[in-house]
Design a protein around this motif. Sequence first.
Motif, mmCIF file in Angstrom:
data_model
loop_
_atom_site.group_PDB
_atom_site.id
_atom_site.type_symbol
_atom_site.label_atom_id
_atom_site.label_comp_id
_atom_site.label_asym_id
_atom_site.label_seq_id
_atom_site.Cartn_x
_atom_site.Cartn_y
_atom_site.Cartn_z
ATOM 1 N N PRO A 108 -4.895 -14.605 32.681
ATOM 2 C CA PRO A 108 -4.842 -15.992 32.176
ATOM 3 C C PRO A 108 -5.709 -16.222 30.950
ATOM 4 O O PRO A 108 -5.494 -17.193 30.216
ATOM 5 N N ARG A 109 -6.666 -15.335 30.688
ATOM 6 C CA ARG A 109 -7.537 -15.530 29.519
ATOM 7 C C ARG A 109 -6.806 -15.213 28.208
ATOM 8 O O ARG A 109 -7.299 -15.531 27.132
ATOM 9 N N ILE A 110 -5.642 -14.540 28.297
ATOM 10 C CA ILE A 110 -4.906 -14.143 27.101
ATOM 11 C C ILE A 110 -3.824 -15.174 26.803
ATOM 12 O O ILE A 110 -3.034 -15.535 27.679
ATOM 13 N N GLY A 111 -3.793 -15.646 25.583
ATOM 14 C CA GLY A 111 -2.764 -16.585 25.168
ATOM 15 C C GLY A 111 -2.231 -16.222 23.794
ATOM 16 O O GLY A 111 -2.951 -15.651 22.970
ATOM 17 N N THR A 112 -0.975 -16.500 23.540
ATOM 18 C CA THR A 112 -0.379 -16.260 22.221
ATOM 19 C C THR A 112 -0.014 -17.590 21.592
ATOM 20 O O THR A 112 0.410 -18.522 22.287
ATOM 21 N N PHE A 113 -0.184 -17.683 20.289
ATOM 22 C CA PHE A 113 -0.076 -18.957 19.600
ATOM 23 C C PHE A 113 0.633 -18.793 18.271
ATOM 24 O O PHE A 113 0.661 -17.710 17.701
ATOM 25 N N GLU A 114 1.158 -19.880 17.783
ATOM 26 C CA GLU A 114 1.891 -19.908 16.527
ATOM 27 C C GLU A 114 1.023 -20.565 15.457
ATOM 28 O O GLU A 114 0.489 -21.659 15.657
ATOM 29 N N ALA A 115 0.838 -19.884 14.303
ATOM 30 C CA ALA A 115 0.029 -20.435 13.227
ATOM 31 C C ALA A 115 0.657 -21.723 12.712
ATOM 32 O O ALA A 115 1.841 -21.755 12.380
ATOM 33 N N ALA A 116 -0.164 -22.788 12.618
ATOM 34 C CA ALA A 116 0.378 -24.105 12.296
ATOM 35 C C ALA A 116 -0.227 -24.732 11.048
ATOM 36 O O ALA A 116 0.096 -25.873 10.730
ATOM 37 N N ASP A 117 -1.085 -24.035 10.336
ATOM 38 C CA ASP A 117 -1.600 -24.551 9.070
ATOM 39 C C ASP A 117 -2.082 -23.386 8.211
ATOM 40 O O ASP A 117 -2.072 -22.229 8.637
ATOM 41 N N ARG A 118 -2.488 -23.689 6.982
ATOM 42 C CA ARG A 118 -2.905 -22.645 6.045
ATOM 43 C C ARG A 118 -4.139 -21.898 6.531
ATOM 44 O O ARG A 118 -4.300 -20.703 6.252
ATOM 45 N N HIS A 119 -5.021 -22.595 7.216
ATOM 46 C CA HIS A 119 -6.214 -21.928 7.742
ATOM 47 C C HIS A 119 -5.829 -20.838 8.745
ATOM 48 O O HIS A 119 -6.366 -19.735 8.717
ATOM 49 N N ALA A 120 -4.889 -21.158 9.626
ATOM 50 C CA ALA A 120 -4.443 -20.162 10.605
ATOM 51 C C ALA A 120 -3.732 -18.998 9.917
ATOM 52 O O ALA A 120 -3.855 -17.844 10.334
ATOM 53 N N ILE A 121 -2.980 -19.289 8.843
ATOM 54 C CA ILE A 121 -2.338 -18.219 8.069
ATOM 55 C C ILE A 121 -3.402 -17.308 7.464
ATOM 56 O O ILE A 121 -3.281 -16.075 7.495
ATOM 57 N N ALA A 122 -4.465 -17.889 6.894
ATOM 58 C CA ALA A 122 -5.549 -17.090 6.326
ATOM 59 C C ALA A 122 -6.206 -16.215 7.392
ATOM 60 O O ALA A 122 -6.558 -15.059 7.139
ATOM 61 N N THR A 123 -6.357 -16.747 8.594
ATOM 62 C CA THR A 123 -6.902 -15.968 9.700
ATOM 63 C C THR A 123 -6.018 -14.763 9.999
ATOM 64 O O THR A 123 -6.498 -13.647 10.174
ATOM 65 N N TRP A 124 -4.704 -15.007 10.052
ATOM 66 C CA TRP A 124 -3.753 -13.916 10.322
ATOM 67 C C TRP A 124 -3.850 -12.856 9.225
ATOM 68 O O TRP A 124 -3.870 -11.658 9.514
ATOM 69 N N LEU A 125 -3.909 -13.262 7.977
ATOM 70 C CA LEU A 125 -3.962 -12.317 6.859
ATOM 71 C C LEU A 125 -5.236 -11.477 6.910
ATOM 72 O O LEU A 125 -5.196 -10.260 6.680
ATOM 73 N N ARG A 126 -6.364 -12.096 7.208
ATOM 74 C CA ARG A 126 -7.612 -11.333 7.287
ATOM 75 C C ARG A 126 -7.588 -10.364 8.457
ATOM 76 O O ARG A 126 -8.083 -9.245 8.357
ATOM 77 N N LEU A 127 -7.036 -10.793 9.566
ATOM 78 C CA LEU A 127 -6.907 -9.907 10.722
ATOM 79 C C LEU A 127 -6.143 -8.642 10.360
ATOM 80 O O LEU A 127 -6.486 -7.538 10.796
ATOM 81 N N HIS A 128 -5.111 -8.784 9.525
ATOM 82 C CA HIS A 128 -4.266 -7.661 9.135
ATOM 83 C C HIS A 128 -4.721 -7.012 7.826
ATOM 84 O O HIS A 128 -4.010 -6.171 7.278
ATOM 85 N N GLN A 129 -5.888 -7.416 7.331
ATOM 86 C CA GLN A 129 -6.438 -6.863 6.090
ATOM 87 C C GLN A 129 -5.459 -7.013 4.925
ATOM 88 O O GLN A 129 -5.213 -6.085 4.152
ATOM 89 N N ARG A 130 -4.924 -8.203 4.804
ATOM 90 C CA ARG A 130 -4.001 -8.533 3.726
ATOM 91 C C ARG A 130 -4.701 -9.454 2.729
ATOM 92 O O ARG A 130 -5.695 -10.104 3.066
ATOM 93 N N PRO A 131 -4.203 -9.546 1.505
ATOM 94 C CA PRO A 131 -4.812 -10.450 0.524
ATOM 95 C C PRO A 131 -4.823 -11.890 1.025
ATOM 96 O O PRO A 131 -3.877 -12.346 1.667
ATOM 97 N N THR A 132 -5.906 -12.615 0.702
ATOM 98 C CA THR A 132 -6.030 -14.001 1.154
ATOM 99 C C THR A 132 -6.231 -14.952 -0.020
ATOM 100 O O THR A 132 -6.852 -16.001 0.132
ATOM 101 N N ASP A 133 -5.706 -14.600 -1.191
ATOM 102 C CA ASP A 133 -5.764 -15.514 -2.314
ATOM 103 C C ASP A 133 -4.863 -16.714 -2.035
ATOM 104 O O ASP A 133 -3.984 -16.665 -1.163
#
Length: 319
Positions: free
Chosen positions: A132-157
């Motif tokens: 139950p501690r694990i949850g999956t979520f959908e990115a809903a704003d630019r901040h969450a997109i930036a988080t996803w990009l950094r997690l994957h070591q992608r450019p965050t410009d």
Amino acid sequence: MADLNRHKRQTLRHIQEHINRTRHRHGLTLEQTGVMEVYSHATDDFGAYNYTTPRRGVAWVPGTDIRAALDQLSKHRVPRLELIEGLFPPAFHHQLETFGLTVRRHALLTYGIISDCDQQAPLIELAAPTPPRIGTFEAADRHAIATWLRLHQRPTDSATIDQCWANVANGTEVYCLACDDYVIAGGLVVSIDPPMAEVRSLYTADVYRQRGIGSALLRSAVTYAQKRGCTSIFVIPDDANCARLYRRAGFVDLDVVLVYERTLLAEPLINRTAPPGLSAELPKNTALDGAPVNGLELKQTGNNTVSEDTVSETVGASD
């Protein structure tokens, strides 16, 4: 190629078109060199954004066109040729072997069996329930997109974030994140183009592997795609370990994607460890590798999304 039935060949063509079309949405430039299409990105050296592939409907490419397309890429990127093996005859692949290119083979898998494509029944393992501690979520704003990009070591410009967010806003991409006890532990993206969808960039932080994060993300990805009208879902795993995870989740082998590269360069053209715009600093309210998420509040809402201040759990992520 001669052994493929007509329906399977059409399916493979549709998949190749989906790949080219969805990647093009990330600001790629398309140029023609003979019967080759050359895709490149002005600032992002990601291999999937810089490649050449034969034009639609072409079953044979003159060697001069292949060399010209690779030479064009070599001005700024590692020369990379990508194609689906089953769309071309063995003699064509033998021709490529004479060019001195290295080749990597990636399985092309679909979720479940596509009719008349000569696939074997999927091997689905009964997985343990997701904690139950694990949850999956959908990115809903630019901040969450930036988080996803950094997690994957992608450019965050800002341009990259804006492009990804535009794709989310128009319904062509879904960026998924997974949390383990309030800590971001993994993510993936789903490229949507009904009736077809592609699952890409599945990643789990090292300290969270073997905990069911990847399986939970895959189930959510399939749910997202199906809710958006996609009946054919495919994936091209990075390696054999990833392929095993997908097969356990119900994905079935369809064909093989071949990636040819020139590796002997006079000098390095790409800095793979520090892509343009990549910052080592994580955005606020974000943590990786076991660090706490400062100030990130998790609470149930009705829209199953993750934003800067609110995260809600997606339905159907049980392992």
